[in-house]
Design a protein around this motif. Structure first.
Motif, PDB file in Angstrom:
ATOM      1  N   VAL A 166       0.854  -1.193   0.000  1.00 40.76           N
ATOM      2  CA  VAL A 166       0.000   0.000   0.000  1.00 40.76           C
ATOM      3  C   VAL A 166       0.886   1.237   0.000  1.00 40.76           C
ATOM      4  CG1 VAL A 166      -1.910   1.165   1.152  1.00 40.76           C
ATOM      5  CG2 VAL A 166      -1.657  -1.316   1.371  1.00 40.76           C
ATOM      6  N   SER A 176     -11.332   8.587  -0.855  1.00 34.71           N
ATOM      7  CA  SER A 176     -11.213   7.390  -1.696  1.00 34.71           C
ATOM      8  C   SER A 176      -9.875   6.701  -1.473  1.00 34.71           C
ATOM      9  CB  SER A 176     -11.374   7.773  -3.174  1.00 34.71           C
ATOM     10  OG  SER A 176     -12.664   8.279  -3.415  1.00 34.71           O
ATOM     11  N   ASP A 177      -8.817   7.501  -1.335  1.00 34.87           N
ATOM     12  CA  ASP A 177      -7.500   6.925  -1.044  1.00 34.87           C
ATOM     13  C   ASP A 177      -7.531   6.162   0.284  1.00 34.87           C
ATOM     14  OD1 ASP A 177      -6.473   8.105  -3.343  1.00 34.87           O
ATOM     15  OD2 ASP A 177      -5.849   9.924  -2.274  1.00 34.87           O
ATOM     16  N   VAL A 180      -9.446   2.796  -0.079  1.00 34.12           N
ATOM     17  CA  VAL A 180      -8.658   1.799  -0.804  1.00 34.12           C
ATOM     18  C   VAL A 180      -7.560   1.246   0.108  1.00 34.12           C
ATOM     19  CG1 VAL A 180      -7.034   1.448  -2.701  1.00 34.12           C
ATOM     20  CG2 VAL A 180      -9.151   2.729  -3.088  1.00 34.12           C
ATOM     21  N   GLN A 184      -7.147  -2.639   1.596  1.00 35.10           N
ATOM     22  CA  GLN A 184      -5.964  -3.456   1.318  1.00 35.10           C
ATOM     23  C   GLN A 184      -5.302  -3.922   2.613  1.00 35.10           C
ATOM     24  OE1 GLN A 184      -4.388  -0.389  -1.691  1.00 35.10           O
ATOM     25  NE2 GLN A 184      -3.482  -2.315  -2.405  1.00 35.10           N
ATOM     26  N   ARG A 247     -17.735  -1.849   4.639  1.00 32.02           N
ATOM     27  CA  ARG A 247     -16.338  -1.627   5.041  1.00 32.02           C
ATOM     28  C   ARG A 247     -16.099  -2.045   6.488  1.00 32.02           C
ATOM     29  NH1 ARG A 247     -17.020   4.011   1.883  1.00 32.02           N
ATOM     30  NH2 ARG A 247     -16.146   3.356  -0.141  1.00 32.02           N
TER      31      ARG A 247
END
Length: 866
Positions: A166, A176-177, A180, A184, A247
């Motif tokens: 990552v 959004s970052d 993600v 991960q 999430r």
């Protein structure tokens, strides 16, 4: 004649010069001086007094008087029903005050004076020196002057990010970052332990914060100027809530919890990718991996929140003088209350350069501080929206309620809370309390210290009650870290008039303490027999009474009823024996298919538990007293008791080392073992028993409380934690300290939080009965009965803890756990400890003696292995 006139002229000049150069002493305040009271928690008196003194040097016509106001530390989010009464209590007690971490609704209360006209009229006040995140734009009412900020920063495990492939987060990253990255991080490669993408902080629900960020990225901003009143029941919010639930289930975001769960074990184990700075472990060894910091992504996240701020009561009669004091104080480097967290900084940019924090050099901090501040009314709206969304998220996750149904209920809750915040009409007049008596010629001032930094509101509240009953005794109060961190008992006695601490002074320090026996003999209001004799005797030295006990924390055993039931064992009884204890711990220790179950665990040091085993064996680990004190580790009875204890540790507990020799890999999360239902019994020191059964500590629904097996003699106090009051031999106000001692020893609200009261009348009082839990009362009754038993035969010895340095003794215990010979190791420890004590009696300090006895292994006092 000429010389006499010249002398008078010089005297007048000296007096005038002195009046300009120094602030008037409290008993020499000019008759025309304006008194401004300043409210803060009692434990902050020592912090603010230097600033008060400096202000009065510059402003001799204004006298600032500190007022202890416990309510200033009680403004907390989540207690909306208590917010208005708490604000009124503060505003009624003092002209000005400092607020600690106030909730947003406290920032707009009309109970505070509007400072906007005062700061606008002050040519010396420049809002431009504040960080952008501290000073919200607009020309409306401004009721709080920022003092310190709490910056929302994230910390991350750099090596874990690299291992998971990552990319490192950047200060300008987006939501959004973040999504993600956390997804991960939460993915579990084969054979790896699970990783939490993002943890909650002590007062945050970051899944809701992320939900708001997700909405902002989709163009839904509840705080935009053109936005209509917030609507939570719209399709965009429902879709974002669905994504948040997914999430959370995947481990990328933390689930909202009823109360904060300590994330330190997860962070320390390296199984957390991101965590808020305030959640980072503050105790124990340093983290074993490199960490970085980054701000939250921009959008729907407020700028840094107020860590502390200054307010003026609407009831003040001298707003101009009060403003001069607040403006002055806002320019001072006031530290954070308590231990400075990683993300607390001064609100003024010009003070950050002088702040001791590493944050002044951190780019993540700078990025967060550059964000514009939210208007106070918008902060209130945001808090209400967050609370409503948190309720909806809980309903979907825990109750499996449909998303749209949960949001419909959240919208109803939001409307009921009244989102729109406007300045209310001026309430009815506020009556401000009169300033407390100023210390004058007839008043006495004493300095009192306490080692109980884990009870920050108990001693200040007790002193506030004491001041109300004894207005002519002014008490300057501060916390210290205890004799271990704040110096020896002698050091504490030399810098204070009186203090309260754990433990018992070393014999060499007894000259630093006032003998309390004459005061006790002369006081007809405090009978000798009111103190439990077994608690007083350890404080006597060579005919002198060094202190008097306030409370005692007695050994207690928690036990898991479910494990007892599963093993078919009867619960511990009042008459159980040491043999029963050994048998039960062995029976409860089992190698299960999924997890190991242990018979006995503890969170304290082994030397706190050993006295219990030594008492039962009739063993004495020392010989002699004071200047003749020597270790007695080679005595066969002592060795038998130690062997019994170490067998319990080795075969029925998860510990492979003595706690003093734990490395990071040996760290055992005792609370987690208990919470998982894998501990049959655990050792604690009873704070009236409540703490030992606190679900927030152990989260065990089947926990119960009992006492260790008691023998045929009165239990030794050496296995307990005595909390005592001492008076310095150097004090100039022994009577004032004695008055404070009597008041504190009878203060049920104080001693009931410290432990079990040392005074019989207090322990038997209805007020203590109400405060203590039923199990605590039963345990104390058992101990009271045991204390009335005949004492064990005296051998002229003292406790194990009377030895000031137990490094080699603990080292011997650790080596025995590793398989070394017990007799040989204890003989070596005895030789080294004896040589150490002999060296001390020659006048050398402890560090020198430790290096002299074992140059290559002086332990904690030198530069050796530990």
């Amino acid at each position: 004649m000429f010389s006499r006139q010249l002398g008078l002229l010089l005297l007048i000049l000296i007096v005038l010069t002195s009046a300009c150069a120094a602030a008037p002493a409290p008993d020499r305040v000019p008759a025309t001086a304006t008194v401004v009271t300043f409210g803060a928690p009692e434990d902050q008196r020592a912090v603010y007094q230097p600033f008060i003194d400096a202000f009065q040097q510059e402003n001799p016509a204004i006298q600032v008087q500190f007022v202890a106001v416990a309510a200033t530390a009680q403004l907390r989010p989540g207690a909306s029903d208590q917010l208005a009464p708490t604000i009124d209590a503060i505003a009624s007690a003092a002209d000005t005050a400092v607020l600690q971490s106030p909730p947003p609704a406290a920032l707009v209360s009309p109970t505070w004076q509007d400072l906007a006209p005062l700061l606008a009229a002050d040519p010396g006040f420049d809002p431009g020196v504040y960080h952008p995140a501290a000073w919200s734009p607009g020309s409306g009412a401004r009721r709080v002057l920022p003092l310190r900020l709490q910056v929302p920063l994230l910390r991350y495990h750099q090596e874990l990010w690299v291992a998971r492939g990552v990319s490192a987060p950047q200060p300008d990253w987006s939501w959004s970052d973040l999504f993600v990255a956390t997804a991960q991080l939460a993915q579990q490669p084969a054979g790896d332990d699970p990783v939490a993408g993002l943890l909650n902080g002590p007062a945050d629900q970051h899944a809701v914060t992320a939900l708001l960020g997700d909405l902002a990225a989709e163009g839904v901003d509840f705080l935009a100027a053109e936005a209509a009143p917030p609507r939570l029941d719209q399709p965009a919010v429902a879709a974002a809530l669905e994504r948040t639930v997914q999430r959370v289930v995947a481990g990328a975001l933390p689930a909202p919890v009823e109360r904060y769960v300590d994330g330190s074990p997860v962070i320390r184990s390296g199984q957390a990718g991101l965590w808020p700075a305030e959640a980072e472990p503050a105790d124990g060894p340093a983290l074993a991996f490199p960490i970085g910091s980054v701000p939250f992504p921009a959008g729907a996240v407020p700028a840094p929140t107020l860590g502390s701020g200054l307010v003026m009561s609407r009831g003040t009669a001298q707003p101009e003088a009060a403003w001069r004091w607040l403006a002055f104080l806002s320019r001072q480097p006031v530290p954070a209350r308590g231990a400075t967290p990683l993300n607390s900084v001064p609100a003024r940019a010009d003070l950050l350069a002088g702040d001791a924090s590493w944050l002044q050099r951190d780019p993540a901090l700078q990025a967060a501080l550059a964000r514009p501040a939210l208007d106070p009314a918008a902060q209130v709206t945001l808090a209400q929206v967050q609370a409503a969304l948190e309720t909806a998220l809980r309903a979907v996750l825990a109750d499996e309620q449909p998303v749209r149904e949960a949001l419909h209920a959240a919208q109803s809750n939001l409307e009921a809370a009244g989102v729109a915040v406007t300045d209310a009409a001026t309430p009815s007049p506020l009556l401000l309390a009169s300033p407390p008596p100023v210390a004058g010629a007839a008043a006495v001032t004493i300095t009192f210290e306490s080692t109980f930094s884990n009870l920050p509101e108990r001693f200040p509240a007790a002193i506030e009650r004491f001041h109300q009953d004894h207005p002519t005794i002014q008490t300057t109060f501060q916390f210290i870290t205890g004799p271990s961190g704040g110096g020896t008992f002698r050091d504490v006695a030399e810098r204070s008039d009186c203090f309260v601490s754990f433990g018992i002074p070393d014999p060499a320090d007894q000259a630093a303490f006032l003998d309390l026996q004459p005061l006790l003999d002369a006081d007809t209001t405090l009978p000798h027999q009111d103190f439990v004799p077994s608690l007083v005797e350890p404080l006597r030295r060579t005919g002198r009474l060094l202190g008097l006990p306030l409370a005692v924390r007695l050994p207690v055993l928690g036990y898991d009823q479910a494990l007892f039931d599963a093993a078919g064992l009867a619960y511990p009884q009042a008459n159980w024996t040491m043999d029963d204890f050994v048998r039960v711990t062995t029976s409860l220790t089992q190698e299960a298919s999924d997890a190991q179950t242990y018979g006995f665990v503890y969170r304290t040091s082994e030397t706190d538990i050993l006295p219990w085993f030594l008492d039962h064996a009739g063993a004495y680990p020392t010989r002699g007293q004071d200047t003749t004190l020597q270790p007695n580790f080679t005595d066969p009875q002592v060795q038998m008791a130690i062997r019994s204890f170490l067998n319990i540790v080795k075969w029925t507990s998860p510990f492979e080392h003595v706690s003093a020799f734990w490395q990071e890999a040996d760290w055992v999360q005792v609370d987690q073992v208990i919470a998982e239902g894998r501990a049959g019994m655990w050792w604690d020191m009873g704070d009236v028993g409540v703490w030992s059964l606190n679900p927030a500590q152990h989260r065990s629904a089947t926990a119960a409380l009992t006492i260790p097996p008691l023998g045929a003699h009165a239990p030794s106090i050496w296995g307990s934690q005595l909390i005592s009051f001492y008076i310095s031999a150097q004090t100039l106000a022994p009577d004032a300290c004695w008055t404070l001692l009597k008041a504190m020893s009878a203060d049920v609200l104080l001693v009931g939080q410290l432990g079990t009261p040392a005074r019989v009348t207090v322990a038997d009082s209805e007020a203590f009965e109400v405060q203590a839990s039923p199990s605590s009362r039963e345990i104390f009754r058992r101990y009271r009965t045991a204390f009335e038993l005949p004492p064990a035969p005296a051998n002229g010895g003292a406790s194990l803890n009377a030895i000031p340095y137990l490094y080699w003794f603990e080292q011997a215990l650790d080596r025995v756990l590793q398989g070394q010979d017990l007799e040989a190791e204890l003989a070596l420890a005895q030789d080294r400890t004896s040589a150490f004590l002999d060296c001390l009696r020659q006048g050398s300090d402890q560090a020198t003696c430790a290096r002299q006895v074992v140059p290559d292994d002086p332990g904690r006092l030198g530069t050796g292995s530990n």
